[in-house]
Design a protein around this motif. Sequence first.
Motif, PDB file in Angstrom:
ATOM      1  N   GLU A   1     -26.682  27.142 -15.829  1.00  0.00           N
ATOM      2  CA  GLU A   1     -27.980  27.572 -16.780  1.00  0.00           C
ATOM      3  C   GLU A   1     -27.384  28.676 -17.353  1.00  0.00           C
ATOM      4  N   ARG A   2     -26.743  29.509 -16.957  1.00  0.00           N
ATOM      5  CA  ARG A   2     -26.276  30.848 -17.771  1.00  0.00           C
ATOM      6  C   ARG A   2     -25.251  30.339 -18.972  1.00  0.00           C
ATOM      7  N   ILE A   3     -24.303  29.207 -18.681  1.00  0.00           N
ATOM      8  CA  ILE A   3     -23.511  28.721 -19.540  1.00  0.00           C
ATOM      9  C   ILE A   3     -24.114  27.911 -20.771  1.00  0.00           C
ATOM     10  N   THR A   4     -24.946  27.239 -20.343  1.00  0.00           N
ATOM     11  CA  THR A   4     -25.575  26.088 -21.193  1.00  0.00           C
ATOM     12  C   THR A   4     -26.791  26.674 -21.864  1.00  0.00           C
ATOM     13  N   GLY A   5     -27.621  27.376 -21.168  1.00  0.00           N
ATOM     14  CA  GLY A   5     -29.116  27.533 -21.548  1.00  0.00           C
ATOM     15  C   GLY A   5     -30.039  26.603 -21.329  1.00  0.00           C
ATOM     16  N   VAL A   6     -29.654  25.587 -20.286  1.00  0.00           N
ATOM     17  CA  VAL A   6     -30.470  24.696 -19.843  1.00  0.00           C
ATOM     18  C   VAL A   6     -30.955  25.051 -18.483  1.00  0.00           C
ATOM     19  N   SER A   7     -32.037  25.074 -18.317  1.00  0.00           N
ATOM     20  CA  SER A   7     -32.873  25.662 -17.156  1.00  0.00           C
ATOM     21  C   SER A   7     -32.601  24.767 -15.938  1.00  0.00           C
ATOM     22  N   VAL A   8     -32.459  25.302 -14.809  1.00  0.00           N
ATOM     23  CA  VAL A   8     -32.083  24.648 -13.529  1.00  0.00           C
ATOM     24  C   VAL A   8     -33.452  23.578 -13.225  1.00  0.00           C
ATOM     25  N   PRO A   9     -34.576  23.819 -13.490  1.00  0.00           N
ATOM     26  CA  PRO A   9     -35.586  22.877 -13.299  1.00  0.00           C
ATOM     27  C   PRO A   9     -35.345  21.489 -14.150  1.00  0.00           C
ATOM     28  N   GLN A  10     -34.866  21.988 -15.331  1.00  0.00           N
ATOM     29  CA  GLN A  10     -34.567  20.800 -16.233  1.00  0.00           C
ATOM     30  C   GLN A  10     -33.369  19.935 -15.496  1.00  0.00           C
ATOM     31  N   LEU A  11     -32.224  20.650 -15.126  1.00  0.00           N
ATOM     32  CA  LEU A  11     -31.373  20.067 -14.383  1.00  0.00           C
ATOM     33  C   LEU A  11     -31.551  19.216 -13.265  1.00  0.00           C
ATOM     34  N   ARG A  12     -32.605  19.782 -12.474  1.00  0.00           N
ATOM     35  CA  ARG A  12     -32.836  18.754 -11.424  1.00  0.00           C
ATOM     36  C   ARG A  12     -33.712  17.640 -11.646  1.00  0.00           C
ATOM     37  N   GLU A  13     -34.515  17.739 -12.972  1.00  0.00           N
ATOM     38  CA  GLU A  13     -35.353  16.718 -13.319  1.00  0.00           C
ATOM     39  C   GLU A  13     -34.456  15.550 -13.985  1.00  0.00           C
ATOM     40  N   VAL A  14     -33.253  15.913 -14.628  1.00  0.00           N
ATOM     41  CA  VAL A  14     -32.275  15.045 -15.112  1.00  0.00           C
ATOM     42  C   VAL A  14     -31.812  14.297 -13.882  1.00  0.00           C
ATOM     43  N   VAL A  15     -31.438  14.844 -12.799  1.00  0.00           N
ATOM     44  CA  VAL A  15     -30.803  14.332 -11.781  1.00  0.00           C
ATOM     45  C   VAL A  15     -31.821  13.246 -11.172  1.00  0.00           C
ATOM     46  N   ARG A  16     -32.841  13.680 -11.022  1.00  0.00           N
ATOM     47  CA  ARG A  16     -33.972  12.804 -10.354  1.00  0.00           C
ATOM     48  C   ARG A  16     -34.238  11.408 -11.288  1.00  0.00           C
ATOM     49  N   LEU A  17     -34.350  11.798 -12.636  1.00  0.00           N
ATOM     50  CA  LEU A  17     -34.477  10.508 -13.661  1.00  0.00           C
ATOM     51  C   LEU A  17     -33.449   9.777 -13.637  1.00  0.00           C
ATOM     52  N   PHE A  18     -32.344  10.359 -13.430  1.00  0.00           N
ATOM     53  CA  PHE A  18     -31.044   9.359 -13.462  1.00  0.00           C
ATOM     54  C   PHE A  18     -30.774   8.579 -12.386  1.00  0.00           C
ATOM     55  N   CYS A  19     -30.908   9.207 -11.040  1.00  0.00           N
ATOM     56  CA  CYS A  19     -30.678   8.589  -9.847  1.00  0.00           C
ATOM     57  C   CYS A  19     -31.546   7.790  -9.260  1.00  0.00           C
ATOM     58  N   GLU A  20     -32.767   7.899  -9.452  1.00  0.00           N
ATOM     59  CA  GLU A  20     -33.794   6.915  -8.748  1.00  0.00           C
ATOM     60  C   GLU A  20     -33.816   5.503  -9.325  1.00  0.00           C
ATOM     61  N   PRO A  21     -33.718   5.221 -10.495  1.00  0.00           N
ATOM     62  CA  PRO A  21     -33.664   3.657 -10.987  1.00  0.00           C
ATOM     63  C   PRO A  21     -32.546   2.920 -10.188  1.00  0.00           C
ATOM     64  N   GLU A  22     -32.395   1.767 -10.047  1.00  0.00           N
ATOM     65  CA  GLU A  22     -31.474   0.931  -9.687  1.00  0.00           C
ATOM     66  C   GLU A  22     -30.175   0.814 -10.654  1.00  0.00           C
ATOM     67  N   SER A  23     -30.479   0.967 -11.787  1.00  0.00           N
ATOM     68  CA  SER A  23     -29.548   1.161 -13.001  1.00  0.00           C
ATOM     69  C   SER A  23     -29.682   2.139 -14.162  1.00  0.00           C
TER      70      SER A  23
END
Length: 736
Positions: A265-287
């Motif tokens: 987050e400090r390096i990129t300016g992207v917040s931790v909640p956004q990082l966690r949301e990306v992981v959820r959205l990317f990992c939950e679908p089968e593809s």
Amino acid sequence: MRTTSTPTHCPYCALQCGMNLSPLPSGGVEVTERADFPVNRGALCGKGRTAPAVLSSRVRLSSPLVRSEGTLVPATWDEALDRIAEGLRRTRTEHGPDACGVFGGGGLTNEKAYALGKFARIVLGTSQIDYNGRFCMSSAAAAGMKAFGLDRGLPFPLEDIPRTGCVILVGSNLAETMPPALRYFSELRENDGTLIVVDPRRTRTAEQADLHLAPRPGTDLALALGLLHLVVAEGRTDETYIRERTSGWEEARAAAMAHWPEYVERITGVSVPQLREVVRLFCEPESAMVLTARGPEQQSKGTDTVGAWINLCLATGRPGRPLSGYGCLTGQGNGQGGREHGQKADQLPGYRKLVDPEARRHVAEVWGVDPDSLPGPGRSAYELLDALGTDIRALLLMGSNPVVSAPRAAHIEDRIRSLDFLAVCDVVLSETAALADVVLPVTQWAEETGTITSLEGRVLLRRQAITPPEGVRSDLHVLHELAARLDGETGLGKGTEKSLEKGFPTDPEEVFDELRRASAGGLADYSGITYRRLAEENGVFWPCPAGGDTDNNEADGAGDREDASLDSLPDSPAGERTEVTVHPGTPRLFLDRFATEDGRARFVPVSHRAAAEEPDDEYPVLLTTGRVVAQYQSGAQTRRVDELNAAAPGPFVELHPRLAERLGAAEGDPVAVVSRRGRAVAPARITRAIRPDTVFMPFHWPGEGRANTLTNPALDPTSRMPEFKACAVRLETVRT
């Protein structure tokens, strides 16, 4: 002029949209819809619709030009070709073969790219050849080779995108760079899939996303590593896939775990909640897919950055599974094919390595020369341009405009001016052509036949629709004539099976048939592709060997089938009919195995590092560059189209209101952007769509608004890609 509509393809980006060209009663042609081509289904952007405007005699070159007393004046073709041959001959005699350089373009057809690489290596005997495609997707290519053993922009067709569950689109503004492709992502969302866009600006593409991340330019590597850290920490890795289909996981995992979310987050300016949301959205679908473009790739750590995104895909079991994986959105029309077949400094046709003895033997046999006569690898694009006027004294340039497109462009312009001799083949008098000693007017897309390879890895046939103007010749004609003039004088023609002139035919299909033989058995195997197949099948995906096993990579289970292209097959004994199976091409790669020796994909451990040039007290702001919808690349052609110029008349500096307020700049005020390499001036465009610590400039224009005057030529150690996408600048107001 032909009286019927001719199916062909757009001359611009790697989408290679299908179009028809229809003759007009008043002369010229107009673009009409071609709904049968599956990629764009008739849709075209403004550049494609207006492409015939560049065919006009009002804007294009129609006679050779030679420099006389400091001025370019018309000349005959023989005069111009003799002048080029003499310039190259004199340079080679006085300074050696490597004093002759060759620089190509990602818009050249496969036939031209192949012939240009062959010309450099067996006529000039020089190792000094590269092309502007090095500035396109070379980092993605290098990362793909490390991970998968094979580089093809997309390892699956575009049609798979709407059917996946989630796409992370990194550093692409395709709504402006290739607008017809946007519908694939709109359809993805209509099908309840998720689109995540990573871009420092809220572009037209980012506006379509379910989630937009706006990292600091140059921090995409940290972002990908932070996401992989969370995938591991949250137990979302696909352990079975990792165990069965990959190697190197433990080292890559350890490297990622050093990039915890708060640090990222400090390096990129992207917040931790956004990082966690990306992981959820990317990992939950089968593809799911990750697609990268120039944003993460045009960095001095571009190969590692793409490698980190590939690691994220591998850890979650995506590559080599249906509707999943990693892909790169190639930019230039033939950026893919242009490097596969010989323009790149270290490669021979078929994506063969120039240092591989077997590759040299195979290609030398096709060319009829001694393998030992082939030079070794040369300089990469920027390094070649930087050596002009010193180590390289003469340059033959085809289809590129580095005065506008190269990083540190003012320096490169000086290097070009310092050459003893410069010859340029182009459609228009570009800023680079205007500096040449000889300029040759060559045919363009609608006036010639040839093949290109799209971002999908689909080899396509562009068909000639009109007769070129009197006085215009093809690039193949140029190479044929130069080979004839230089035959026997370079020393490389000795011992060949045929004269150099005969080794450079002007018929593109004849050149393609030789390319097929040269590529046979290579990674980019085109040997099973013919013009007839391309016309009948709307393109063929490589690899496509001549016959052989077809159950290697095809997801849809397509089996062998008989093809009517009998001219591509071995001759049969008289009176016999041989049943032959023909490879259908490979739309989807890696479904059974990867192209590595053991068939496994390789994790490559990478760690974050800063951009080559970070902001400081003197240069406190980051500059990033890119394109706008109405212009293309260096603008050499699109800036000559009235409709496109009306939509995008000139350069600008995009900056956030807070930054504008500190500077004291209002909308439209001239703003100077200054880097360690130079100064550019353009009107301010104030918007909240960009980060407050970042400014953006499009790179299509020359002159005082030339964005590449500012950009940093720091090179990726593997791909040799310059760092176009991040450099430190300061802003100054300009008195009017």
